[in-house]
Design a protein around this motif. Sequence first.
Motif, PDB file in Angstrom:
ATOM      1  N   LEU A 163       1.164  -1.460  -0.041  1.00 30.47           N
ATOM      2  CA  LEU A 163       0.228   0.335  -0.373  1.00 30.47           C
ATOM      3  C   LEU A 163       0.569   1.328  -0.029  1.00 30.47           C
ATOM      4  CD1 LEU A 163      -2.950   1.433  -0.036  1.00 30.47           C
ATOM      5  CD2 LEU A 163      -2.236   1.292   2.625  1.00 30.47           C
ATOM      6  N   GLU A 164       2.156   1.571   1.054  1.00 27.95           N
ATOM      7  CA  GLU A 164       2.679   2.417   1.326  1.00 27.95           C
ATOM      8  C   GLU A 164       3.553   2.419  -0.537  1.00 27.95           C
ATOM      9  OE1 GLU A 164       6.503   3.754   3.071  1.00 27.95           O
ATOM     10  OE2 GLU A 164       5.315   2.703   4.205  1.00 27.95           O
ATOM     11  N   GLU A 165       3.542   1.121  -0.688  1.00 30.36           N
ATOM     12  CA  GLU A 165       4.681   1.663  -2.821  1.00 30.36           C
ATOM     13  C   GLU A 165       3.769   2.613  -3.262  1.00 30.36           C
ATOM     14  OE1 GLU A 165       6.327  -1.218  -6.073  1.00 30.36           O
ATOM     15  OE2 GLU A 165       6.594  -1.824  -3.462  1.00 30.36           O
ATOM     16  N   LEU A 166       2.525   1.709  -3.501  1.00 29.17           N
ATOM     17  CA  LEU A 166       1.515   2.249  -4.914  1.00 29.17           C
ATOM     18  C   LEU A 166       0.929   3.840  -4.234  1.00 29.17           C
ATOM     19  CD1 LEU A 166      -1.036  -0.752  -4.317  1.00 29.17           C
ATOM     20  CD2 LEU A 166       0.305   0.164  -6.348  1.00 29.17           C
ATOM     21  N   GLU A 167       1.019   5.002  -2.619  1.00 26.14           N
ATOM     22  CA  GLU A 167       0.887   5.447  -2.554  1.00 26.14           C
ATOM     23  C   GLU A 167       1.651   6.211  -2.693  1.00 26.14           C
ATOM     24  OE1 GLU A 167       0.515   5.750   1.956  1.00 26.14           O
ATOM     25  OE2 GLU A 167      -2.048   5.376   1.274  1.00 26.14           O
ATOM     26  N   MET A 168       3.024   5.818  -2.755  1.00 28.18           N
ATOM     27  CA  MET A 168       4.713   6.414  -3.375  1.00 28.18           C
ATOM     28  C   MET A 168       3.825   6.817  -4.586  1.00 28.18           C
ATOM     29  SD  MET A 168       7.405   4.720  -1.150  1.00 28.18           S
ATOM     30  CE  MET A 168       8.692   5.918  -1.853  1.00 28.18           C
ATOM     31  N   GLU A 169       4.507   5.401  -5.644  1.00 31.11           N
ATOM     32  CA  GLU A 169       3.473   6.273  -7.210  1.00 31.11           C
ATOM     33  C   GLU A 169       2.423   6.660  -7.172  1.00 31.11           C
ATOM     34  OE1 GLU A 169       2.841   1.783  -8.404  1.00 31.11           O
ATOM     35  OE2 GLU A 169       4.482   1.586  -8.057  1.00 31.11           O
ATOM     36  N   GLU A 170       1.586   7.045  -6.690  1.00 29.88           N
ATOM     37  CA  GLU A 170       1.214   7.496  -7.047  1.00 29.88           C
ATOM     38  C   GLU A 170       1.189   9.183  -6.498  1.00 29.88           C
ATOM     39  OE1 GLU A 170      -3.175   9.108  -8.478  1.00 29.88           O
ATOM     40  OE2 GLU A 170      -2.362   7.025  -8.451  1.00 29.88           O
ATOM     41  N   ASN A 171       1.964   9.754  -5.452  1.00 28.83           N
ATOM     42  CA  ASN A 171       2.613  10.934  -4.985  1.00 28.83           C
ATOM     43  C   ASN A 171       3.626  11.322  -5.849  1.00 28.83           C
ATOM     44  OD1 ASN A 171       0.819  10.986  -2.766  1.00 28.83           O
ATOM     45  ND2 ASN A 171       1.898  10.202  -1.691  1.00 28.83           N
ATOM     46  N   SER A 172       4.166  10.285  -6.652  1.00 26.32           N
ATOM     47  CA  SER A 172       4.995  10.882  -7.991  1.00 26.32           C
ATOM     48  C   SER A 172       4.092  10.796  -9.120  1.00 26.32           C
ATOM     49  CB  SER A 172       6.042   9.651  -8.194  1.00 26.32           C
ATOM     50  OG  SER A 172       6.650   9.068  -7.015  1.00 26.32           O
ATOM     51  N   LYS A 173       3.305  10.522 -10.189  1.00 22.59           N
ATOM     52  CA  LYS A 173       2.606  11.085 -10.805  1.00 22.59           C
ATOM     53  C   LYS A 173       1.619  12.043 -10.157  1.00 22.59           C
ATOM     54  CE  LYS A 173       1.255   5.923 -11.990  1.00 22.59           C
ATOM     55  NZ  LYS A 173       0.355   5.023 -12.274  1.00 22.59           N
ATOM     56  N   ARG A 174       1.122  12.446  -9.433  1.00 20.96           N
ATOM     57  CA  ARG A 174       0.587  13.636  -8.662  1.00 20.96           C
ATOM     58  C   ARG A 174       1.951  14.816  -9.003  1.00 20.96           C
ATOM     59  NH1 ARG A 174      -3.237  12.152  -3.320  1.00 20.96           N
ATOM     60  NH2 ARG A 174      -4.311  10.873  -4.565  1.00 20.96           N
ATOM     61  N   ALA A 182       4.637  14.859 -10.224  1.00 18.01           N
ATOM     62  CA  ALA A 182       4.830  15.324 -12.188  1.00 18.01           C
ATOM     63  C   ALA A 182       3.865  16.233 -12.780  1.00 18.01           C
ATOM     64  CB  ALA A 182       4.800  13.746 -13.037  1.00 18.01           C
ATOM     65  N   LYS A 183       2.699  16.000 -12.149  1.00 19.88           N
ATOM     66  CA  LYS A 183       1.722  16.579 -13.252  1.00 19.88           C
ATOM     67  C   LYS A 183       1.720  18.203 -12.570  1.00 19.88           C
ATOM     68  CE  LYS A 183      -1.225  13.268 -14.035  1.00 19.88           C
ATOM     69  NZ  LYS A 183      -3.068  12.954 -13.499  1.00 19.88           N
ATOM     70  N   LEU A 184       2.343  18.490 -11.426  1.00 20.79           N
ATOM     71  CA  LEU A 184       2.576  19.890 -11.133  1.00 20.79           C
ATOM     72  C   LEU A 184       3.587  20.797 -12.257  1.00 20.79           C
ATOM     73  CD1 LEU A 184       2.400  19.854  -7.004  1.00 20.79           C
ATOM     74  CD2 LEU A 184       0.417  20.328  -8.683  1.00 20.79           C
ATOM     75  N   PRO A 185       2.683  22.387 -12.013  1.00 18.92           N
ATOM     76  CA  PRO A 185       3.839  23.521 -12.861  1.00 18.92           C
ATOM     77  C   PRO A 185       4.847  23.157 -12.144  1.00 18.92           C
ATOM     78  CG  PRO A 185       1.809  24.161 -12.209  1.00 18.92           C
ATOM     79  CD  PRO A 185       1.616  22.747 -11.282  1.00 18.92           C
ATOM     80  N   SER A 186       5.854  23.455 -12.807  1.00 16.06           N
ATOM     81  CA  SER A 186       7.114  24.043 -12.128  1.00 16.06           C
ATOM     82  C   SER A 186       7.613  25.197 -11.741  1.00 16.06           C
ATOM     83  CB  SER A 186       8.486  23.520 -12.816  1.00 16.06           C
ATOM     84  OG  SER A 186       7.568  24.176 -13.894  1.00 16.06           O
ATOM     85  N   ALA A 187       7.840  24.925 -10.727  1.00 16.50           N
ATOM     86  CA  ALA A 187       8.330  26.631 -10.107  1.00 16.50           C
ATOM     87  C   ALA A 187       8.713  27.688 -11.054  1.00 16.50           C
ATOM     88  CB  ALA A 187       8.825  26.816  -8.569  1.00 16.50           C
TER      89      ALA A 187
END
Length: 95
Positions: A42-53, A55-60
């Motif tokens: 579950l933790e691994e899946l959450e980390m993957e999901e956070n990484s995807k999110r 990546a979608k954020l605009p750069s500063a």
Amino acid sequence: MDKIDTLMDDIQEQQDLSKEISDAISRPFGEEFDEDELLAELEELEMEENSKRMAKLPSAPTVRLPSVPQSSHRTPSRKRVEDDADMKRLASWAV
């Protein structure tokens, strides 16, 4: 004779399936799963999901900071000059 063998095989398969279902129902739930392993997955899946999110954020935006002065000469502040004068008076008094 072939029909009897086929029928016996079918009956055996049905009995095996019935036994598997009976065993699955009679076992307490969660006994065959390792809770620590499931939490790690579950933790691994959450980390993957956070990484995807992320990546979608605009750069500063890039912020240009002012350059730092290169000279090492600093003008002493007024407070510093006053403190130095006070220290000289104390030093002369202590002698």
